[in-house]
Design an enzyme around this catalytic site. Structure first.
Site, PDB file in Angstrom:
ATOM      1  N   HIS A   1       0.855  -1.187   0.000  1.00 49.73           N
ATOM      2  CA  HIS A   1       0.000   0.000   0.000  1.00 49.73           C
ATOM      3  C   HIS A   1       0.885   1.229   0.000  1.00 49.73           C
ATOM      4  CE1 HIS A   1      -3.622   2.352   0.768  1.00 49.73           C
ATOM      5  NE2 HIS A   1      -2.826   3.118   1.500  1.00 49.73           N
TER       6      HIS A   1
ATOM      7  N   ASP B   1     -14.655   2.690   7.673  1.00 51.68           N
ATOM      8  CA  ASP B   1     -13.647   3.568   7.060  1.00 51.68           C
ATOM      9  C   ASP B   1     -14.234   4.332   5.889  1.00 51.68           C
ATOM     10  OD1 ASP B   1     -10.923   4.599   6.676  1.00 51.68           O
ATOM     11  OD2 ASP B   1     -11.169   3.630   4.745  1.00 51.68           O
TER      12      ASP B   1
ATOM     13  N   ARG C   1     -14.064  12.751   6.818  1.00 50.87           N
ATOM     14  CA  ARG C   1     -12.774  13.414   7.074  1.00 50.87           C
ATOM     15  C   ARG C   1     -12.391  14.302   5.904  1.00 50.87           C
ATOM     16  NH1 ARG C   1      -9.002   8.751   7.604  1.00 50.87           N
ATOM     17  NH2 ARG C   1      -7.407  10.317   7.861  1.00 50.87           N
TER      18      ARG C   1
ATOM     19  N   SER D   1      -7.204   3.958   9.174  1.00 45.60           N
ATOM     20  CA  SER D   1      -7.930   3.882   7.908  1.00 45.60           C
ATOM     21  C   SER D   1      -7.241   2.901   6.963  1.00 45.60           C
ATOM     22  CB  SER D   1      -7.978   5.294   7.300  1.00 45.60           C
ATOM     23  OG  SER D   1      -8.352   5.265   5.957  1.00 45.60           O
TER      24      SER D   1
ATOM     25  N   LYS E   1      -8.391  -1.522   6.338  1.00 44.51           N
ATOM     26  CA  LYS E   1      -8.732  -2.081   5.024  1.00 44.51           C
ATOM     27  C   LYS E   1      -7.787  -3.223   4.661  1.00 44.51           C
ATOM     28  CE  LYS E   1      -8.674   2.127   3.507  1.00 44.51           C
ATOM     29  NZ  LYS E   1      -8.776   3.443   2.937  1.00 44.51           N
TER      30      LYS E   1
END
Ligand code: URA
Length: 430
Positions: A88, A167, A174, A189, A193
């Site tokens: 990620h 999320d 947000r 967050s 995931k």
């Protein structure tokens, strides 16, 4: 109050405002109630702002993340015959690494479940990039994900609505309440995931610099260490690598432009910085997956990563041989003096690409496949006055002046020789 009881939402907001700790019950109840629509957006907004200002302790963050995971389903990838490992990135300009890395690491023997998001603001989204390939499908069922991971070895697709729904709701809130920039909220967050996605190991590319969420290295290091700890707590082997994002990665920023550049790298060529970050992350992923004796650079050179990429695109309805769409309007931004390029500001390039149509301001906006910025000069290159520094690609002529305005001052051109900076800054492991 007993251990099973929680405070009401106003008490919870006031507690965080006054720097008091939230209990595990407070957090678990609050996130569940928010997903069920029992707590209002404005109340959660107030709490998020109190968290931005006053933070979360390690215990609060662990409970917050666990509650976000529990808000939805968890994919079970344990039936796969290959070890699973994902990557990620915290997001940058021109960051097309996922498109190359997933097939590359699959070509080395791992299964890579890349459940991705769409871009918001100036950082592009992997799904938007791949959607510039006609016919390519981002939405897969869980069964299709598992089948493709077994047969092809990698999948890049949209995270389903059932994965960490807390999320999804929190991130949208947000985004419009100035509460994105918080290390615990970003860490929860991202990690909720990734943990829900079911991967056994994870490599995080934490971007640092003008084009990243984290502008400073110490912040990036703290975010990296926070996420590595959360991964470890949930039995996901996690390593983070801090990489430089003051300058765009590669030459292309924009959806189809980035796919084209990714194909160059998969073809064994392409910009050296994209190759360096990709190979560094691939080596980390293989180590976590326990795969030895594989050389990712060789897999790029011998065409095996490209073969897996083509299978992945085909499996998701895309034609890997289709010519990528190109913009009908291309304008250049030219150098105002002779010299050597020292700086190309990543944020300015990202915002320009976005203004040309490559990104979205609101979730519902449609992105242009062809819009974006193509650099003709990078730091270290010599340039003569009047020579193009970059190209602006768009379908909308009226976007050009705003893109040009964004790029004013984005290039530093000096007479001094240029000293290259390191691209891979440091590694954070538990
Ligand atoms: N990416 C995410 O998924 N969440 C954040 O909060 C920031 C970046």
């Amino acid at each position: 109050m007993t251990a099973d009881e929680h405070r009401d939402i106003v008490e919870i907001i006031c507690a965080k405002r006054d720097r008091q700790a939230l209990t595990d019950r407070d957090i678990a109840w609050l996130l569940d109630a928010y997903v069920r629509g029992e707590v209002a957006d404005e109340q959660v907004s107030a709490l998020l702002m109190a968290i931005v200002l006053n933070g979360l302790s390690a215990r609060e963050l662990a409970t917050w993340t666990a509650s976000m995971i529990e808000s939805g389903e968890r994919l079970d990838l344990s039936s796969l015959s290959r070890p699973t490992v994902d990557k990620h990135s915290t997001g940058g300009v021109g960051d097309k690494v996922s498109l190359i890395l997933a097939p590359l690491v699959a070509a080395c023997g791992a299964a890579v479940p890349q459940l991705s998001g769409r871009g918001l603001g100036h950082t592009g989204g992997t799904l938007d990039k791949l959607e510039s390939i006609p016919g390519w499908r981002a939405s897969l069922t869980n069964r299709e994900i598992l089948e493709q991971l077994e047969s092809v070895g990698c999948v890049i697709c949209a995270a389903g609505a059932e994965l960490a729904p807390a999320d999804r709701k929190l991130y949208a809130l947000r985004d419009v309440t100035g509460t994105v920039e918080s290390i615990p909220l970003i860490a929860a967050s991202i990690m909720s995931k990734k943990i829900a996605e079911g991967t056994s190991s994870l490599v995080l590319d934490v971007k640092v610099g003008s084009g990243a969420f984290m502008k400073h290295r110490d912040q990036a290091r703290e975010l990296a260490a926070t996420m590595v700890r959360l991964g470890h707590d949930h039995a996901v082997r996690t390593v983070a690598v801090l990489t430089e994002m003051d300058v765009p990665l590669g030459l292309a920023a924009g959806n189809a432009l980035e796919v084209t550049e990714s194909l160059e790298v998969l073809g064994g060529k392409g910009p050296a910085d994209v190759v360096e970050v990709t190979v560094t992350l691939a080596n980390e992923m293989l180590e976590l997956a326990g795969i030895t004796g594989e050389d990712p650079a060789a897999r790029l050179a011998d065409g095996s990563a490209m073969r897996v990429y083509r299978q992945m695109i085909e499996a998701q309805g895309g034609d890997p041989d289709v010519a990528m769409p190109t913009a009908s309007i291309v304008r250049t931004v030219d150098a105002e003096r002779d010299g050597v390029v020292h700086r190309v500001d990543a944020l300015a390039v990202g915002v320009a690409a976005w203004r040309l149509g490559a990104g979205r301001a609101r979730k519902e906006d449609v992105v242009s496949a062809t819009a974006g910025v193509l650099l003709r000069k990078r730091p270290g290159d010599a340039v003569a006055r009047g020579e193009p520094l970059l190209e602006l690609h768009t379908e909308d002529e009226s976007s050009i002046p705003r893109a040009r305005a964004t790029l004013e001052g984005a290039f530093s051109i000096l007479d001094d020789p240029f000293e290259p900076k390191a691209l891979v800054l440091e590694r954070v492991a538990s």
